[in-house]
Design a protein around this motif. Structure first.
Motif, PDB file in Angstrom:
ATOM      1  N   THR A 169       0.854  -1.185   0.000  1.00 10.82           N
ATOM      2  CA  THR A 169       0.000   0.000   0.000  1.00 10.82           C
ATOM      3  C   THR A 169       0.893   1.239   0.000  1.00 10.82           C
ATOM      4  OG1 THR A 169      -0.069   0.072   2.404  1.00 10.82           O
ATOM      5  CG2 THR A 169      -1.802  -1.200   1.304  1.00 10.82           C
ATOM      6  N   SER A 170       0.295   2.373  -0.292  1.00 11.29           N
ATOM      7  CA  SER A 170       1.087   3.623  -0.328  1.00 11.29           C
ATOM      8  C   SER A 170       1.757   3.879   1.011  1.00 11.29           C
ATOM      9  CB  SER A 170       0.173   4.790  -0.699  1.00 11.29           C
ATOM     10  OG  SER A 170      -0.400   4.585  -1.971  1.00 11.29           O
ATOM     11  N   LEU A 177      10.453   3.348   2.259  1.00  8.79           N
ATOM     12  CA  LEU A 177      11.374   4.343   1.692  1.00  8.79           C
ATOM     13  C   LEU A 177      11.801   5.399   2.706  1.00  8.79           C
ATOM     14  CD1 LEU A 177       9.573   4.862  -1.746  1.00  8.79           C
ATOM     15  CD2 LEU A 177      11.633   3.513  -1.299  1.00  8.79           C
ATOM     16  N   GLY A 178      11.304   5.287   3.933  1.00 12.59           N
ATOM     17  CA  GLY A 178      11.669   6.252   4.964  1.00 12.59           C
ATOM     18  C   GLY A 178      10.995   7.595   4.797  1.00 12.59           C
ATOM     19  N   LYS A 179       9.791   7.603   4.257  1.00 11.51           N
ATOM     20  CA  LYS A 179       9.057   8.852   4.040  1.00 11.51           C
ATOM     21  C   LYS A 179       7.680   8.741   4.667  1.00 11.51           C
ATOM     22  CE  LYS A 179      11.406   9.614  -0.377  1.00 11.51           C
ATOM     23  NZ  LYS A 179      12.265  10.691   0.141  1.00 11.51           N
ATOM     24  N   ASN A 180       6.981   9.880   4.763  1.00 19.15           N
ATOM     25  CA  ASN A 180       5.591   9.801   5.173  1.00 19.15           C
ATOM     26  C   ASN A 180       4.725   9.667   3.919  1.00 19.15           C
ATOM     27  OD1 ASN A 180       4.936  12.439   4.140  1.00 19.15           O
ATOM     28  ND2 ASN A 180       5.819  13.337   5.997  1.00 19.15           N
ATOM     29  N   PHE A 220     -10.284   1.414   5.195  1.00 21.46           N
ATOM     30  CA  PHE A 220     -10.401   2.853   5.422  1.00 21.46           C
ATOM     31  C   PHE A 220     -10.756   3.602   4.133  1.00 21.46           C
ATOM     32  CE2 PHE A 220      -9.091   2.432   9.669  1.00 21.46           C
ATOM     33  CZ  PHE A 220      -8.038   1.519   9.731  1.00 21.46           C
ATOM     34  N   GLY A 221     -11.354   2.889   3.183  1.00 14.99           N
ATOM     35  CA  GLY A 221     -11.730   3.518   1.927  1.00 14.99           C
ATOM     36  C   GLY A 221     -10.801   3.114   0.794  1.00 14.99           C
ATOM     37  N   PRO A 222     -10.871   3.813  -0.356  1.00  8.32           N
ATOM     38  CA  PRO A 222     -10.037   3.478  -1.511  1.00  8.32           C
ATOM     39  C   PRO A 222      -8.549   3.635  -1.191  1.00  8.32           C
ATOM     40  CG  PRO A 222     -11.816   4.963  -2.124  1.00  8.32           C
ATOM     41  CD  PRO A 222     -11.800   4.931  -0.633  1.00  8.32           C
ATOM     42  N   TYR A 223      -7.719   2.868  -1.915  1.00 12.50           N
ATOM     43  CA  TYR A 223      -6.274   2.960  -1.704  1.00 12.50           C
ATOM     44  C   TYR A 223      -5.556   2.484  -2.957  1.00 12.50           C
ATOM     45  CZ  TYR A 223      -6.506  -2.092  -0.817  1.00 12.50           C
ATOM     46  OH  TYR A 223      -6.726  -3.441  -0.923  1.00 12.50           O
ATOM     47  N   PHE A 224      -4.223   2.667  -2.967  1.00 17.24           N
ATOM     48  CA  PHE A 224      -3.398   2.228  -4.085  1.00 17.24           C
ATOM     49  C   PHE A 224      -2.443   1.124  -3.628  1.00 17.24           C
ATOM     50  CE2 PHE A 224      -4.631   5.451  -7.082  1.00 17.24           C
ATOM     51  CZ  PHE A 224      -4.930   6.569  -6.308  1.00 17.24           C
ATOM     52  N   LEU A 225      -2.122   0.235  -4.559  1.00 13.53           N
ATOM     53  CA  LEU A 225      -1.080  -0.780  -4.353  1.00 13.53           C
ATOM     54  C   LEU A 225       0.031  -0.526  -5.332  1.00 13.53           C
ATOM     55  CD1 LEU A 225      -3.026  -4.162  -3.904  1.00 13.53           C
ATOM     56  CD2 LEU A 225      -1.763  -2.907  -2.165  1.00 13.53           C
ATOM     57  N   TRP A 226       1.283  -0.701  -4.857  1.00 17.17           N
ATOM     58  CA  TRP A 226       2.459  -0.449  -5.706  1.00 17.17           C
ATOM     59  C   TRP A 226       3.466  -1.586  -5.570  1.00 17.17           C
ATOM     60  CZ3 TRP A 226       1.418   3.591  -8.631  1.00 17.17           C
ATOM     61  CH2 TRP A 226       0.555   4.584  -8.126  1.00 17.17           C
ATOM     62  N   PRO A 227       4.198  -1.884  -6.654  1.00 15.99           N
ATOM     63  CA  PRO A 227       5.275  -2.862  -6.526  1.00 15.99           C
ATOM     64  C   PRO A 227       6.276  -2.403  -5.468  1.00 15.99           C
ATOM     65  CG  PRO A 227       4.832  -2.385  -8.835  1.00 15.99           C
ATOM     66  CD  PRO A 227       4.037  -1.396  -8.037  1.00 15.99           C
ATOM     67  N   ALA A 228       6.731  -3.361  -4.652  1.00 14.54           N
ATOM     68  CA  ALA A 228       7.637  -3.016  -3.558  1.00 14.54           C
ATOM     69  C   ALA A 228       8.940  -2.391  -4.084  1.00 14.54           C
ATOM     70  CB  ALA A 228       7.962  -4.269  -2.734  1.00 14.54           C
ATOM     71  N   GLU A 229       9.314  -2.744  -5.314  1.00 13.03           N
ATOM     72  CA  GLU A 229      10.552  -2.234  -5.894  1.00 13.03           C
ATOM     73  C   GLU A 229      10.291  -1.121  -6.921  1.00 13.03           C
ATOM     74  OE1 GLU A 229      13.249  -3.214  -4.493  1.00 13.03           O
ATOM     75  OE2 GLU A 229      12.128  -4.667  -3.310  1.00 13.03           O
ATOM     76  N   LEU A 230       9.184  -0.394  -6.749  1.00 11.32           N
ATOM     77  CA  LEU A 230       8.863   0.694  -7.677  1.00 11.32           C
ATOM     78  C   LEU A 230       9.989   1.719  -7.718  1.00 11.32           C
ATOM     79  CD1 LEU A 230       6.524   1.839  -9.463  1.00 11.32           C
ATOM     80  CD2 LEU A 230       5.867   3.204  -7.463  1.00 11.32           C
ATOM     81  N   GLU A 231      10.385   2.108  -8.919  1.00  9.10           N
ATOM     82  CA  GLU A 231      11.480   3.073  -9.062  1.00  9.10           C
ATOM     83  C   GLU A 231      10.946   4.489  -8.926  1.00  9.10           C
ATOM     84  OE1 GLU A 231      13.648   2.476 -12.621  1.00  9.10           O
ATOM     85  OE2 GLU A 231      14.144   0.387 -12.183  1.00  9.10           O
ATOM     86  N   LEU A 232      11.522   5.227  -8.014  1.00  9.27           N
ATOM     87  CA  LEU A 232      11.137   6.619  -7.794  1.00  9.27           C
ATOM     88  C   LEU A 232      12.356   7.506  -7.860  1.00  9.27           C
ATOM     89  CD1 LEU A 232       8.577   6.136  -4.874  1.00  9.27           C
ATOM     90  CD2 LEU A 232       8.066   6.863  -7.180  1.00  9.27           C
TER      91      LEU A 232
END
Length: 232
Positions: A169-170, A177-180, A220-232
């Motif tokens: 999840t996001s 990634l150590g972010k909020n 808790f409502g709608p959400y997104f799923l992302w590959p764990a290794e998504l490149e940012l």
């Protein structure tokens, strides 16, 4: 004609049923816990390459008994949920009884049962045999290590799942990634995976092609799923 069996008679004919089997033995009992005599008879059937099928609902095997089962090539075990039937068959005889296979039941309890033979009770024997086969079909075959053997469709699905990358999840991706979460959402927008429209986020074609998913329903409502290794 069916024969009534008390506790001692049930024990006797159960042993005879296993000993006399020429092609197959089917043992259906809620508890997979065998006394020494039954184990000895099953080991002998295994040496003779007689097909033995045991169906159970709960295992109480000790580690050494699991090791013993591991050595029996021709003995197969199956787990059947909510099993309460006790039925023991070979190609000629069938015992329907209250008797479990474990020693306490065979020594301490007052049990009853009936003995059917294929020769004298052909129709009833056939019905009992067909029901035993049905129970086997709805049960899950397990290895003697007591691990479930996936059915073919489960194996295919498992392989598909193994081929899929792990998704987060996001919020979990942000933590990784150590972010909020707000910082991650901003990054996802900057990299073209999401689009911000009036404060609402929408997944882009790039986001979908990268493996991202929009999930309309969640705790808790709608959400997104992302590959764990998504490149940012």
């Amino acid at each position: 004609m069916a024969k009534f069996l008390n506790t001692s008679a049930t024990n006797y004919f159960l042993e005879e049923l296993i000993k006399d089997a020429r092609d197959r033995v089917i043992l259906i009992s809620p508890f997979l816990k065998l006394n020494d005599r039954i184990k000895e008879l099953l080991s002998d059937k295994n040496r003779l390459k007689i097909d033995v099928r045991m169906v159970y609902g709960k295992s109480e095997l000790q580690p050494e008994e699991i090791n013993w089962l591991n050595d029996l090539t021709f003995v197969r075990t199956s787990f059947c949920k909510n099993l309460h039937a006790k039925c023991y068959l070979n190609e000629d005889m069938c015992i329907i009884t209250s008797l479990n296979l474990y020693e306490f039941s065979q020594v301490n309890n007052n049990e009853m049962g009936i003995l059917l033979t294929r020769e004298d009770d052909a129709e009833t024997f056939r019905e009992a045999y067909e029901e035993a086969q049905r129970i086997i079909r709805i049960s899950d075959e397990v290895r003697v290590s007591l691990k479930k053997i996936p059915k073919e469709d489960e194996k295919t699905e498992s392989k598909k799942n193994d081929d899929k990358p792990e998704k987060l999840t996001s919020s979990k991706l942000a933590k990784k990634l150590g972010k909020n979460t707000d910082e991650l959402m901003l990054l996802l927008c900057e990299n073209g995976y999401l689009e911000d429209k009036d404060g609402k986020h929408f997944i882009t074609e790039k986001g979908k092609s990268s493996g991202g998913q929009f999930m309309p329903k969640g705790r808790f409502g709608p959400y997104f799923l992302w590959p764990a290794e998504l490149e940012l």
